[in-house]
Scaffold this active site. Structure first.
Site, PDB file in Angstrom:
ATOM      1  N   SER A  77     -18.237  -2.795  -4.451  1.00  0.00           N
ATOM      2  CA  SER A  77     -17.472  -2.526  -3.246  1.00  0.00           C
ATOM      3  C   SER A  77     -18.214  -1.516  -2.391  1.00  0.00           C
ATOM      4  O   SER A  77     -19.154  -0.859  -2.832  1.00  0.00           O
ATOM      5  CB  SER A  77     -16.089  -1.972  -3.622  1.00  0.00           C
ATOM      6  OG  SER A  77     -16.227  -0.691  -4.218  1.00  0.00           O
TER       7      SER A  77
ATOM      8  N   TYR B 114       0.843  -1.185   0.000  1.00  0.00           N
ATOM      9  CA  TYR B 114       0.000   0.000   0.000  1.00  0.00           C
ATOM     10  C   TYR B 114       0.881   1.238   0.000  1.00  0.00           C
ATOM     11  O   TYR B 114       2.068   1.183   0.334  1.00  0.00           O
ATOM     12  CB  TYR B 114      -0.901  -0.008   1.244  1.00  0.00           C
ATOM     13  CG  TYR B 114      -2.036   0.985   1.198  1.00  0.00           C
ATOM     14  CD1 TYR B 114      -3.046   0.870   0.250  1.00  0.00           C
ATOM     15  CD2 TYR B 114      -2.099   2.040   2.101  1.00  0.00           C
ATOM     16  CE1 TYR B 114      -4.096   1.771   0.211  1.00  0.00           C
ATOM     17  CE2 TYR B 114      -3.147   2.942   2.072  1.00  0.00           C
ATOM     18  CZ  TYR B 114      -4.133   2.808   1.119  1.00  0.00           C
ATOM     19  OH  TYR B 114      -5.164   3.707   1.081  1.00  0.00           O
TER      20      TYR B 114
END
Length: 325
Positions: free
Chosen positions: A146, A94
């Site tokens: 999502s 990330y």
């Protein structure tokens, strides 16, 4: 933040009605510097010391919490979701990685239980949310299905914007179509349908969109670029397909298409706490008006975190895992 049992140390918190900037004097906590008040106490926290498979590297530990100092806030966490960004952070891929060992999770809701002598922005009893991601180091959607994608559908509907939603094909496709349309989606199509020749008539009858929001990347994003209006923009905020976004030279030159990225953590750094507060209050208003609802959720006790982590990484997960404290 995946912390429970008593309170946890929080230096950057946001009330639902007030966003606080990070407090000064931030210091890193270790397993020997925890406490809930002036007397030592214990908390439970999901900690990882190495990057890797979340189900293998995350451990539930009992830690000591330090006493409240002048600029400090002690918060009892009530619930926290497991988001794709949380998983990516634990995996080590990330854009923001906390120092290790770290506590997993970046979001949640908690209640203030104690404040230091110099704290004036919050008081015991206030409900708060983390103002910044990556707090783990301080405390030792083109995917329309999502949570973000579902929120985009509802926000667009509240703004009277038409949305074309592209999802990955799955066995319960009709059920998914119905759910997204009930949220306000005008059209829901699969990646496979997007590439079919017969879709030419569909696009012919639709106004060319000027904006595409993409968190899948890969082939579907390339196909979407073909249908953007000249001068249109594709904003990518995720890469769930783990494939690059590929744009042809002709699209960039002759249609003047623009490719942008969006990362909420960086947006908050660029815009500051006042604008983040305005954003939160806008979302709260939509919630109160019934125009924005939460995605399907499964509440999981903290001690069953392994089950929640495993469910979070399954493909086509239809329910967001919420760790309850």
């Amino acid at each position: 933040m995946w912390v429970c049992g008593s309170q946890f140390w929080a230096l950057a918190q946001a009330r639902l009605r007030q966003v606080l900037p990070p407090a000064s004097g931030r210091r890193r906590l270790t397993s020997s510097s925890y406490s809930a008040s002036t007397q030592p106490s214990r908390i439970r926290a999901l900690v990882y010391a190495h990057h890797g498979d979340p189900a293998k590297v995350v451990e539930l530990k009992s830690l000591e919490l330090a006493a409240v100092g002048g600029p400090d806030v002690h918060v009892k966490m009530l619930a926290a979701p497991i988001n794709p960004s949380d998983i990516n952070m634990i995996q080590g891929n990330y854009g923001l990685l906390p120092k290790l060992p770290a506590v997993g999770g970046n979001e949640g809701v908690g209640q203030v239980v104690a404040v230091g002598s110099s704290v004036t922005g919050v008081k015991p009893g206030d409900w708060v949310i983390p103002a910044n991601a990556g707090l783990g180091d301080s405390v030792i959607q083109n995917a329309s299905n999502s949570g973000v994608g579902q929120a985009v559908i509802q926000i667009a509907a509240a703004l009277s914007l038409r949305t074309i939603n592209v999802v990955r094909d799955r066995p319960d496709m009709q059920k998914l179509r119905d759910r997204l349309k009930n949220l306000g989606a005008e059209c829901v199509i699969t990646e496979e349908e997007l590439r079919k020749p017969e879709m030419k008539s569909f696009w012919k009858d639709m106004p060319q969109p000027r904006l595409a929001l993409n968190c899948v990347s890969g082939k579907s994003s390339t196909e979407l670029l073909r249908h953007l209006a000249p001068g249109g923009t594709m904003v990518t905020y995720g890469g769930m397909a783990k494939q690059p976004v590929i744009a042809s030279v002709s699209q960039l030159i002759f249609k003047d298409l623009r490719l942008r990225g969006f990362w909420l953590s960086q947006w908050k750094k660029d815009h500051g706490p006042d604008q983040f507060k305005e954003l939160i209050l806008t979302l709260c208003d939509l919630i109160r008006q019934g125009q924005l609802t939460a995605p399907a959720c499964s509440e999981v006790p903290l001690q069953d975190y392994q089950h929640a982590l495993e469910a979070s990484v399954k493909p086509f997960a239809s329910s967001k895992q919420i760790l309850t404290m």
